[in-house]
Motif scaffolding. Structure first.
Motif, PDB file in Angstrom:
ATOM      1  N   UNK A   2       0.857  -1.187   0.000  1.00  0.00           N
ATOM      2  CA  UNK A   2       0.000   0.000   0.000  1.00  0.00           C
ATOM      3  C   UNK A   2       0.891   1.233   0.000  1.00  0.00           C
ATOM      4  N   UNK A   3       0.564   2.186  -0.852  1.00  0.00           N
ATOM      5  CA  UNK A   3       1.360   3.399  -0.993  1.00  0.00           C
ATOM      6  C   UNK A   3       0.471   4.611  -0.761  1.00  0.00           C
ATOM      7  N   UNK A   4       0.959   5.538   0.034  1.00  0.00           N
ATOM      8  CA  UNK A   4       0.213   6.751   0.345  1.00  0.00           C
ATOM      9  C   UNK A   4       1.084   7.951   0.015  1.00  0.00           C
ATOM     10  N   UNK A   5       0.732   8.662  -1.058  1.00  0.00           N
ATOM     11  CA  UNK A   5       1.484   9.846  -1.470  1.00  0.00           C
ATOM     12  C   UNK A   5       0.864  11.092  -0.847  1.00  0.00           C
ATOM     13  N   UNK A   6       1.720  12.041  -0.502  1.00  0.00           N
ATOM     14  CA  UNK A   6       1.241  13.302   0.064  1.00  0.00           C
ATOM     15  C   UNK A   6       2.250  14.404  -0.220  1.00  0.00           C
ATOM     16  N   UNK A   7       1.831  15.647   0.045  1.00  0.00           N
ATOM     17  CA  UNK A   7       2.745  16.771  -0.067  1.00  0.00           C
ATOM     18  C   UNK A   7       2.506  17.687  -1.247  1.00  0.00           C
ATOM     19  N   UNK A   8       1.567  17.351  -2.107  1.00  0.00           N
ATOM     20  CA  UNK A   8       1.296  18.206  -3.243  1.00  0.00           C
ATOM     21  C   UNK A   8       0.679  19.525  -2.825  1.00  0.00           C
ATOM     22  N   UNK A   9       0.624  20.456  -3.769  1.00  0.00           N
ATOM     23  CA  UNK A   9       0.029  21.750  -3.482  1.00  0.00           C
ATOM     24  C   UNK A   9       0.303  22.735  -4.587  1.00  0.00           C
ATOM     25  N   UNK A  10       0.044  23.989  -4.297  1.00  0.00           N
ATOM     26  CA  UNK A  10       0.241  25.086  -5.243  1.00  0.00           C
ATOM     27  C   UNK A  10       1.506  25.836  -4.869  1.00  0.00           C
ATOM     28  N   UNK A  11       2.368  26.052  -5.851  1.00  0.00           N
ATOM     29  CA  UNK A  11       3.620  26.752  -5.610  1.00  0.00           C
ATOM     30  C   UNK A  11       3.933  27.627  -6.816  1.00  0.00           C
ATOM     31  N   UNK A  12       4.625  28.714  -6.574  1.00  0.00           N
ATOM     32  CA  UNK A  12       5.028  29.586  -7.674  1.00  0.00           C
ATOM     33  C   UNK A  12       6.248  29.006  -8.390  1.00  0.00           C
ATOM     34  N   UNK A  13       6.396  29.371  -9.640  1.00  0.00           N
ATOM     35  CA  UNK A  13       7.565  28.953 -10.406  1.00  0.00           C
ATOM     36  C   UNK A  13       8.839  29.364  -9.671  1.00  0.00           C
ATOM     37  N   UNK A  14       9.792  28.462  -9.643  1.00  0.00           N
ATOM     38  CA  UNK A  14      11.034  28.694  -8.908  1.00  0.00           C
ATOM     39  C   UNK A  14      11.000  28.199  -7.482  1.00  0.00           C
ATOM     40  N   UNK A  15       9.832  27.830  -7.010  1.00  0.00           N
ATOM     41  CA  UNK A  15       9.686  27.370  -5.642  1.00  0.00           C
ATOM     42  C   UNK A  15       9.990  25.900  -5.485  1.00  0.00           C
ATOM     43  N   UNK A  16       9.738  25.392  -4.275  1.00  0.00           N
ATOM     44  CA  UNK A  16      10.053  24.008  -3.933  1.00  0.00           C
ATOM     45  C   UNK A  16       8.877  23.334  -3.256  1.00  0.00           C
ATOM     46  N   UNK A  17       8.833  22.031  -3.407  1.00  0.00           N
ATOM     47  CA  UNK A  17       7.878  21.180  -2.692  1.00  0.00           C
ATOM     48  C   UNK A  17       8.567  19.865  -2.392  1.00  0.00           C
ATOM     49  N   UNK A  18       8.141  19.210  -1.320  1.00  0.00           N
ATOM     50  CA  UNK A  18       8.625  17.865  -1.036  1.00  0.00           C
ATOM     51  C   UNK A  18       7.438  16.921  -0.932  1.00  0.00           C
ATOM     52  N   UNK A  19       7.452  15.917  -1.787  1.00  0.00           N
ATOM     53  CA  UNK A  19       6.429  14.888  -1.747  1.00  0.00           C
ATOM     54  C   UNK A  19       6.925  13.704  -0.923  1.00  0.00           C
ATOM     55  N   UNK A  20       5.990  13.038  -0.283  1.00  0.00           N
ATOM     56  CA  UNK A  20       6.306  11.839   0.490  1.00  0.00           C
ATOM     57  C   UNK A  20       5.480  10.677  -0.020  1.00  0.00           C
ATOM     58  N   UNK A  21       6.039   9.488   0.081  1.00  0.00           N
ATOM     59  CA  UNK A  21       5.306   8.274  -0.255  1.00  0.00           C
ATOM     60  C   UNK A  21       5.586   7.261   0.842  1.00  0.00           C
ATOM     61  N   UNK A  22       4.570   6.980   1.637  1.00  0.00           N
ATOM     62  CA  UNK A  22       4.698   6.017   2.729  1.00  0.00           C
ATOM     63  C   UNK A  22       4.232   4.657   2.239  1.00  0.00           C
ATOM     64  N   UNK A  23       5.071   3.649   2.462  1.00  0.00           N
ATOM     65  CA  UNK A  23       4.778   2.299   1.982  1.00  0.00           C
ATOM     66  C   UNK A  23       4.507   1.357   3.139  1.00  0.00           C
ATOM     67  N   UNK A  24       3.630   0.412   2.921  1.00  0.00           N
ATOM     68  CA  UNK A  24       3.344  -0.615   3.926  1.00  0.00           C
ATOM     69  C   UNK A  24       2.936  -1.892   3.213  1.00  0.00           C
TER      70      UNK A  24
END
Length: 119
Positions: A2-24
């Protein structure tokens, strides 16, 4: 698995985001990130082998995105820097038994998380 992805969102160009994927669940050998923009096919972003930590990236994200893992938390991260509007997509994590760039080679998929990069 089972995989659970999270961390998406709205960001301006040049910005950063970190996505996570928890596995079980069952064990696996590799975990990859794919993205799919509206009207386009799902594309490989990058992946990592679970035991040794070998990484593979698509040319379009090399130098901007970094994949890492935390074996103690069974979690893989996608650090996305210098984001561009063309990075806008739903991002999926997938688990399998080897590190491939083709989506058909992955057995298990998470639900996806939306990343929107505004210009």
């Amino acid at each position: 698995v089972q995989l659970q992805a999270s961390g998406g969102g709205l960001v301006q160009a040049g910005g950063s985001l970190r996505l996570s994927c928890a596995a079980s669940g069952r064990s696996f050998s590799s975990l990859a990130w794919f993205h799919q923009a509206p009207g386009k096919e799902r594309e490989f972003v990058g992946g990592i082998t679970w035991s040794v930590g070998i990484t593979l990236y698509a040319d379009s994200v090399k130098g901007r995105f970094t994949i890492s893992r935390d074996n103690t938390k069974n979690t893989v991260y996608l650090q996305m820097n210098s984001l561009k509007p063309e990075d806008t997509a739903v991002y999926y994590c997938a688990a399998g038994y080897a590190l491939y760039s083709r989506s058909s080679q992955y057995n298990y998929w998470g639900q996806g998380t939306l990343v929107t990069v505004s210009s």
